[in-house]
Scaffold this motif. Structure first.
Motif, short mmCIF file in Angstrom:
data_model
loop_
_atom_site.label_atom_id
_atom_site.label_comp_id
_atom_site.label_asym_id
_atom_site.label_seq_id
_atom_site.Cartn_x
_atom_site.Cartn_y
_atom_site.Cartn_z
N THR A 78 -73.00 5.55 60.25
CA THR A 78 -72.20 4.50 61.06
C THR A 78 -71.24 4.92 61.94
O THR A 78 -70.61 5.58 61.58
N ASP A 79 -71.20 4.60 63.30
CA ASP A 79 -70.50 5.07 64.51
C ASP A 79 -70.09 3.96 65.24
O ASP A 79 -70.68 3.59 65.96
N MET A 80 -68.94 3.52 65.09
CA MET A 80 -68.37 2.49 66.00
C MET A 80 -66.87 2.93 66.34
O MET A 80 -66.08 3.48 65.41
N SER A 81 -66.24 2.36 67.40
CA SER A 81 -64.94 2.65 67.82
C SER A 81 -64.03 1.71 67.06
O SER A 81 -64.22 0.85 66.58
N TRP A 82 -62.73 2.54 66.78
CA TRP A 82 -61.79 1.85 65.82
C TRP A 82 -60.56 1.75 66.59
O TRP A 82 -59.99 0.73 66.83
N ILE A 83 -60.02 2.81 67.17
CA ILE A 83 -58.77 3.09 67.84
C ILE A 83 -59.12 3.79 69.35
O ILE A 83 -58.95 4.79 69.42
N ARG A 89 -62.81 6.87 65.69
CA ARG A 89 -64.08 6.00 65.41
C ARG A 89 -64.04 5.80 63.81
O ARG A 89 -63.94 6.81 63.22
N ILE A 90 -64.61 4.89 63.47
CA ILE A 90 -65.20 4.83 62.22
C ILE A 90 -66.66 5.34 62.06
O ILE A 90 -67.65 4.75 62.46
N HIS A 91 -66.81 6.53 61.74
CA HIS A 91 -67.74 7.23 61.55
C HIS A 91 -68.26 7.75 60.33
O HIS A 91 -67.31 8.58 59.53
N ASP A 148 -64.88 11.59 60.92
CA ASP A 148 -63.71 11.63 61.87
C ASP A 148 -62.59 12.26 61.37
O ASP A 148 -62.22 11.86 60.25
N LEU A 151 -59.72 9.66 60.14
CA LEU A 151 -60.33 8.89 58.93
C LEU A 151 -60.26 9.78 57.74
O LEU A 151 -59.79 9.48 56.66
#
Length: 524
Positions: A78-83, A89-91, A148, A151
């Motif tokens: 799962t890879d999406m932008s967070w900040i 990223r939320i990876h 990340d 994270l």
């Protein structure tokens, strides 16, 4: 092994990471009237068993759906932008390196929750206890699943607070001092580690661990790599624990409740060594090569130091604590893990990863057994156990004595059990280290490490002889043998210790392709 779509795999991994955190929050809420059972306390402990059981089932399904033909490939990603402003990223993702650690964490936490349900911890509210155990599980699982650097740091830090309170509120004698020592050491190491992580992210322009591993340090100058490895390495070495940054560990184990000791040894220590493999080896190889001989030297000193400390605690009249002895043994065993990592070879790193899992299984079992001895005798003092309470354990509680002897011989690395392969491969890696490392120095490290295996056998056999062997005294009260819930909690650890020893390919087949690719910088 079974066909599961990538979207379902993504959901399963996110589910495994998120459910313990949600379960921790739910544990603090009042139990619904129909689920209270005998008491609200029993209901919340049952909640802990349920949540950890569901997480374990999801982790097993995730492992069954894992593509074992391509274990070097990141799966369930799962890879999406967070900040966006910080490029965070939320990876999430798993490969053959992280999957076994994910399963080990889910298994040990479930067994601890099961043990706590039948043997509730002595201390404050079970609500807080259950919530802290679940929070600890969520942070540990996230540490092995995130890709990340920011994270990873957040997950790495998440476990500190619950472990602090488990020791400080549910621990035994000296728990306040031990808890403060644990939190101060680990927080100081974490602050230094954060500086190194930020240095890498700002210099490379990304915190993505996969991209950084593929780049293999090419976007970082050697001086930046050296500084980053030093800073991050200190933080990871405290958690590992590496001599001489280990002194928080014996106090923490001695004071912690049984469940706290199992989780501390079984999964928390692995976060440090995992960080060495996942971050430092592929991201800053040139900087790591500078410090590798020093890491190896500290590792073998830790092997000898831990073994000599255990021998001192095991001798007659030393008033040695059995929990403290097992804690010092962890310093030695994790020394083999660090030695394997320092070789920068596939053989050594695979041995380190295997030893990680073996140590979690075996030491988790040993801490369960010591907790059972304390429940029955009221003491973990070796002189007391040998002379008054636990002497001739084979005759008084044969199953308990047999399991203690099994855990001891597994820990000393008996061929055919899990403890053998990791340490042997770590030593083999030292026989022929990576290019650029002094083979002569590593041959010395190999000899010292091999001598450490003899010392390990010595102190563990002394423990077995003193506690398990001899003629049972007639004036001692009856000693209960293994109970049903203990059998349920310990059997998986015994079975997996045997299976890993007889079938090492189950773990090495997962880790080796991933390690090969990691050391090659993602180019294979």
């Amino acid at each position: 092994m079974i066909g599961i779509s990538e979207s379902v795999m993504q959901f399963l991994l996110a589910f495994v990471v998120a459910v313990p955190l949600l379960g921790a929050a739910a544990a603090l809420l009042p139990a619904p009237p129909g689920l209270k059972g005998r008491s609200p306390e029993q209901a919340v402990l049952r909640h802990g068993v349920t949540v950890t059981g569901v997480v374990l089932i999801a982790a097993i399904v995730l492992a069954l759906g894992f593509d074992h033909d391509h274990p070097s490939k990141m799966q369930a990603t799962t890879d999406m932008s967070w900040i966006p402003a910080l490029h965070v990223r939320i990876h999430l993702g798993i490969d053959g390196i992280s999957l076994p650690l994910l399963l080990l964490t889910a298994l040990l936490t479930f067994l601890c929750a099961l043990h706590s349900y039948f043997k509730p911890p002595a201390g404050p509210s079970p609500k807080a206890f259950t919530a802290l155990v679940l929070l600890l599980e969520g942070g540990t699982l996230a540490s092995f699943a995130v890709l990340d650097l920011v994270l990873f740091f957040l997950a790495f830090e998440t476990v500190l607070i619950p472990m602090y309170f488990l020791i400080a509120r549910w621990g035994g004698e000296g728990r306040t001092r031990a808890a403060w020592k644990f939190i101060l050491y680990t927080l100081l190491g974490s602050v230094i580690m954060l500086l190194g992580l930020l240095l890498i992210g700002t210099e490379a322009g990304t915190f993505d661990m996969v991209a950084l591993a593929t780049d293999n340090g090419r976007s970082l100058t050697t001086s930046v790599q050296v500084i980053a490895v030093l800073a991050i390495g200190i933080g990871l070495a405290v958690k590992a624990p590496m001599w001489p940054l280990h002194s928080w560990l014996p106090d923490a184990h001695t004071a912690a409740p049984t469940v706290g000791s199992v989780l501390l040894a079984g999964v928390l220590l692995k976060m440090g060594t995992y960080g060495f493999v996942r971050i430092l080896l592929p991201v800053a190889p040139d900087g790591f090569r500078v410090f590798a001989p020093y890491l190896a030297a500290f590792a073998v000193v830790g092997i000898i130091y831990g073994s000599l400390a255990c021998l001192s605690l095991a001798r007659r009249g030393a008033k040695g604590d059995l929990k403290r002895l097992i804690a010092y043994s962890s310093v030695g065993h994790m020394g083999f893990v660090l030695l394997g990592i320092s070789t920068m070879t596939p053989t050594g790193v695979n041995g380190a990863l295997f030893a990680n899992i073996a140590h979690g299984l075996i030491t988790g079992l040993l801490f369960f057994l010591v907790g059972a001895l304390k429940d029955r005798t009221g003491s973990t003092d070796l002189d007391t156990l040998a002379a008054h309470s636990g002497g001739a354990l084979y005759g008084r509680a044969p199953r308990l004595g047999g399991l203690l002897a099994f855990g001891a011989v597994a820990s000393l690395g008996l061929p055919g059990l899990a403890g053998f392969w990791g340490e042997m491969l770590a030593l083999f890696g030292a026989f022929q280290p990576a290019a650029g490392l002094s083979r002569a120095a590593y041959l010395v490290f190999l000899a010292i490490g091999a001598f450490g295996t003899l010392l390990t056998a010595a102190y563990l056999l002394v423990v077995v002889r003193r506690v398990c062997m001899g003629d049972p005294r007639q004036d001692l009260p009856e000693l209960a043998d293994v109970r049903g819930y203990e059998f349920a909690a310990w059997t998986p650890l015994v079975v997996l210790t045997v299976l890993a020893g007889l079938w090492p390919r189950a773990l090495l087949g997962l880790s080796d392709p991933a390690v090969q690719q990691l050391l090659a910088g993602g180019t294979r």
